[in-house]
Motif scaffolding. Structure first.
Motif, mmCIF file in Angstrom:
data_model
loop_
_atom_site.group_PDB
_atom_site.id
_atom_site.type_symbol
_atom_site.label_atom_id
_atom_site.label_comp_id
_atom_site.label_asym_id
_atom_site.label_seq_id
_atom_site.Cartn_x
_atom_site.Cartn_y
_atom_site.Cartn_z
ATOM 1 N N LEU A 146 0.801 -1.148 -0.006
ATOM 2 C CA LEU A 146 -0.170 0.031 0.104
ATOM 3 C C LEU A 146 1.025 1.507 -0.042
ATOM 4 O O LEU A 146 0.526 2.149 -0.853
ATOM 5 C CB LEU A 146 -1.047 0.028 1.192
ATOM 6 C CG LEU A 146 -1.765 1.246 1.699
ATOM 7 C CD1 LEU A 146 -2.414 1.481 0.349
ATOM 8 C CD2 LEU A 146 -2.376 1.094 2.708
ATOM 9 N N ALA A 147 1.850 1.379 0.794
ATOM 10 C CA ALA A 147 2.812 2.290 0.901
ATOM 11 C C ALA A 147 3.306 2.634 -0.397
ATOM 12 O O ALA A 147 3.641 3.862 -0.714
ATOM 13 C CB ALA A 147 3.818 2.276 2.015
ATOM 14 N N ALA A 148 3.947 1.563 -0.901
ATOM 15 C CA ALA A 148 4.577 1.672 -2.360
ATOM 16 C C ALA A 148 3.744 2.476 -3.592
ATOM 17 O O ALA A 148 4.176 3.011 -4.005
ATOM 18 C CB ALA A 148 4.928 0.204 -2.879
ATOM 19 N N ILE A 161 1.692 4.815 -2.724
ATOM 20 C CA ILE A 161 1.525 6.367 -2.285
ATOM 21 C C ILE A 161 3.198 6.903 -2.409
ATOM 22 O O ILE A 161 3.188 7.983 -2.667
ATOM 23 C CB ILE A 161 0.984 6.372 -0.886
ATOM 24 C CG1 ILE A 161 -0.184 5.679 -0.579
ATOM 25 C CG2 ILE A 161 0.628 7.986 -0.628
ATOM 26 C CD1 ILE A 161 -0.589 5.570 0.626
ATOM 27 N N ALA A 162 4.132 5.916 -2.443
ATOM 28 C CA ALA A 162 5.402 6.438 -2.526
ATOM 29 C C ALA A 162 6.058 6.974 -3.608
ATOM 30 O O ALA A 162 7.113 7.462 -3.676
ATOM 31 C CB ALA A 162 6.096 5.323 -1.958
ATOM 32 N N LEU A 172 4.791 13.615 1.399
ATOM 33 C CA LEU A 172 3.709 12.366 1.523
ATOM 34 C C LEU A 172 4.422 11.216 0.806
ATOM 35 O O LEU A 172 4.350 10.323 1.610
ATOM 36 C CB LEU A 172 2.395 12.846 0.843
ATOM 37 C CG LEU A 172 1.319 11.668 0.804
ATOM 38 C CD1 LEU A 172 1.141 11.121 2.360
ATOM 39 C CD2 LEU A 172 0.168 11.963 -0.077
ATOM 40 N N ALA A 173 4.907 11.290 -0.299
ATOM 41 C CA ALA A 173 5.562 10.418 -0.943
ATOM 42 C C ALA A 173 6.610 9.864 -0.309
ATOM 43 O O ALA A 173 7.010 8.605 -0.150
ATOM 44 C CB ALA A 173 5.924 11.007 -2.516
ATOM 45 N N GLU A 174 7.629 10.671 0.075
ATOM 46 C CA GLU A 174 8.716 10.444 0.737
ATOM 47 C C GLU A 174 8.498 9.569 2.112
ATOM 48 O O GLU A 174 9.258 8.619 2.267
ATOM 49 C CB GLU A 174 9.523 11.771 1.257
ATOM 50 C CG GLU A 174 10.986 11.710 1.674
ATOM 51 C CD GLU A 174 11.419 13.006 2.460
ATOM 52 O OE1 GLU A 174 12.573 13.053 2.632
ATOM 53 O OE2 GLU A 174 10.588 14.095 2.277
ATOM 54 N N ALA A 192 5.883 7.744 2.427
ATOM 55 C CA ALA A 192 5.525 6.622 1.930
ATOM 56 C C ALA A 192 6.433 5.551 1.744
ATOM 57 O O ALA A 192 6.529 4.427 1.839
ATOM 58 C CB ALA A 192 4.208 6.716 0.916
ATOM 59 N N ALA A 193 7.224 6.292 1.007
ATOM 60 C CA ALA A 193 8.572 5.463 0.315
ATOM 61 C C ALA A 193 9.135 4.644 1.723
ATOM 62 O O ALA A 193 9.673 4.039 1.556
ATOM 63 C CB ALA A 193 9.391 6.358 -0.453
ATOM 64 N N ILE A 245 7.763 3.554 4.256
ATOM 65 C CA ILE A 245 6.995 2.531 4.725
ATOM 66 C C ILE A 245 7.053 1.401 3.474
ATOM 67 O O ILE A 245 6.562 0.260 3.922
ATOM 68 C CB ILE A 245 5.821 2.986 5.322
ATOM 69 C CG1 ILE A 245 5.872 4.192 6.058
ATOM 70 C CG2 ILE A 245 4.894 1.891 5.969
ATOM 71 C CD1 ILE A 245 4.845 4.964 6.385
ATOM 72 N N ALA A 246 7.333 1.721 2.212
ATOM 73 C CA ALA A 246 7.146 0.929 1.188
ATOM 74 C C ALA A 246 8.175 -0.354 0.924
ATOM 75 O O ALA A 246 7.717 -1.033 0.054
ATOM 76 C CB ALA A 246 7.086 1.722 -0.062
ATOM 77 N N MET A 263 -3.209 3.130 8.144
ATOM 78 C CA MET A 263 -2.837 2.401 6.897
ATOM 79 C C MET A 263 -3.121 1.026 6.952
ATOM 80 O O MET A 263 -3.676 0.539 5.884
ATOM 81 C CB MET A 263 -1.204 2.622 6.772
ATOM 82 C CG MET A 263 -0.893 4.172 6.484
ATOM 83 S SD MET A 263 1.049 4.126 6.139
ATOM 84 C CE MET A 263 0.873 3.655 4.524
#
Lengths: 229, 229
Positions: free
Chosen positions: A11-13, A15-16, B8-10, B12-13, B15-16, B87
């Motif tokens: 999921l995070a990927a 949004i990443a 946000l992207a950073e 999420a990355a 956690i990705a 999440m």
DNA sequence: TGAACATTTCGATCATGATCGAAGCGTTGC
DNA sequence: GCAACGCTTCGATCATGATCGAAATGTTCA
């Protein structure tokens, strides 16, 4: 340890990527947007945006709806908006508190919608004013609209009765990521935002989630709400 | 459109990655863990885990504390736990509802701690029982402990007075990602979990966040709470 | 001081997935 | 049917970052 961690990472990927994060961020106002518009805000070509959008729909973060030759994308559920809200709150925490955060767009910081309610300086100012007038109790976790608050909103012409089958909370806090303080959300927050749009106190800017506060709006927020903006 | 999307992207990355997601998931119980233990749950070598941990600390998602030759890592703030909770709730939504979700570990699903309160079948059963006895009102957004609920917990020996300077909510819902229904969180939820640990109704398993329900626990949850487990 | 141990740093390798041009598909309206 | 338009699919390229072996660092204890 077989847990939900792989799904969390997956999921995070999603949004990443800065393109997809931009798309999701743009859709946080709850409205639907065309693929072209989303390509524009994400600063990618339509092909690339299409690729991203397909992934978001496949993972059920977005819903798509055909309207003639266009496709309209929107967040699949409020749960997704709530998740993004939580992530933005953490994302807004500067890991290096020394330097000031210059990266928040001035218009976004001033006034915007957060899914369906007001946010930014405006949202926090309105919330603070209602709190100071005894209309509202609100902390980071919960909120309560007082009798005075109900009367105040009723006098403004707001109907606070819940729609049938709605389990939505009347009054809840939402942590504002630009102001780092809670603002009013829930049915009451949405009602105030609706009222402001209907009375032309605020206008949605054609692009982005920020809103413009009209002259009439400035007067109304100051005189009716007592907000310092 | 200059927004928070890049941050946000950073975030999420971060956690990705499945390793980091595993580490964060492991730390969701709020306790601190050594680098070695986290390497183990993430199924990576200590070097790799160290690399991941450095990134998480740098971005202020984790705090680190030296204890002799070891380093203990924990979530930096409850805000991070709350974000991960949101999440996981979305991550648990199966995008292809046809196939059953077989990927949730049975022990995790049965009973676990979620930051500081009970979750899984046990958490939901206790919550449902308290609700049915009129101790509790709870929906997806808010919760309230009734007078009967306060008395019930008091009789169990739970002191619900808030610590000085604590702005923590007494009673709030937390959406259970394995059961897809809300369970009791907030100070009351934490107090119940504490009690259960103290009275040896549940025991933390040496590894992972899942807990074991003891024989005494089964009796207590059934007889004292009226829970169907 | 030296040995044992936990953890981190360095360096080289490798896999994943973001990107866009070109082409294809589907809808609308003439 | 055909042209215009919005969007998607395909294919090739390229950049990022995850991984682990080897070695260094740092802490405790004797």
């Amino acid at each position: 340890m077989q847990t939900i961690a792989p799904e969390l990472a997956e999921l995070a990927a999603l949004i990443a990527d800065s393109g997809r994060a931009g798309i999701l961020s743009r859709l946080m106002d709850g409205r639907a947007q065309t693929a072209s518009e989303l390509a524009r805000v994400a600063s990618v070509t339509p092909q690339t945006a299409s690729w991203h959008l397909a992934r978001l729909v496949e993972r059920a973060l977005l819903k798509v709806e055909r309207r003639g030759p266009r496709r309209l994308y929107r967040l699949a559920t409020p749960l997704v908006a709530q998740m993004l809200e939580g992530m933005m709150t953490v994302a807004a925490i500067d890991p290096h508190p020394s330097r000031p955060p210059p990266w928040i767009d001035a218009e976004m910081r001033r006034a915007r919608t957060c899914y369906d309610h007001l946010a930014g300086e405006l949202g926090v100012a309105v919330t603070d004013a209602m709190r100071e007038h005894g209309h509202l109790h609100l902390d980071q976790e919960a909120g309560e609209l007082t009798a005075s608050g109900r009367a105040f909103l009723r006098d403004l012409g707001i109907d606070l009765r819940a729609p049938a089958r709605s389990r939505r909370l009347l009054c809840r806090p939402c942590l504002d990521w630009s102001e780092r303080r809670p603002h009013l959300a829930g049915r009451a927050g949405a009602a105030v935002a609706d009222l402001a749009l209907q009375r032309d106190w605020i206008r949605r800017r054609p692009q982005g989630r920020s809103v413009e506060i009209t002259e009439a709006g400035l007067v109304a927020f100051r005189d009716l709400f007592g907000a310092r903006i």
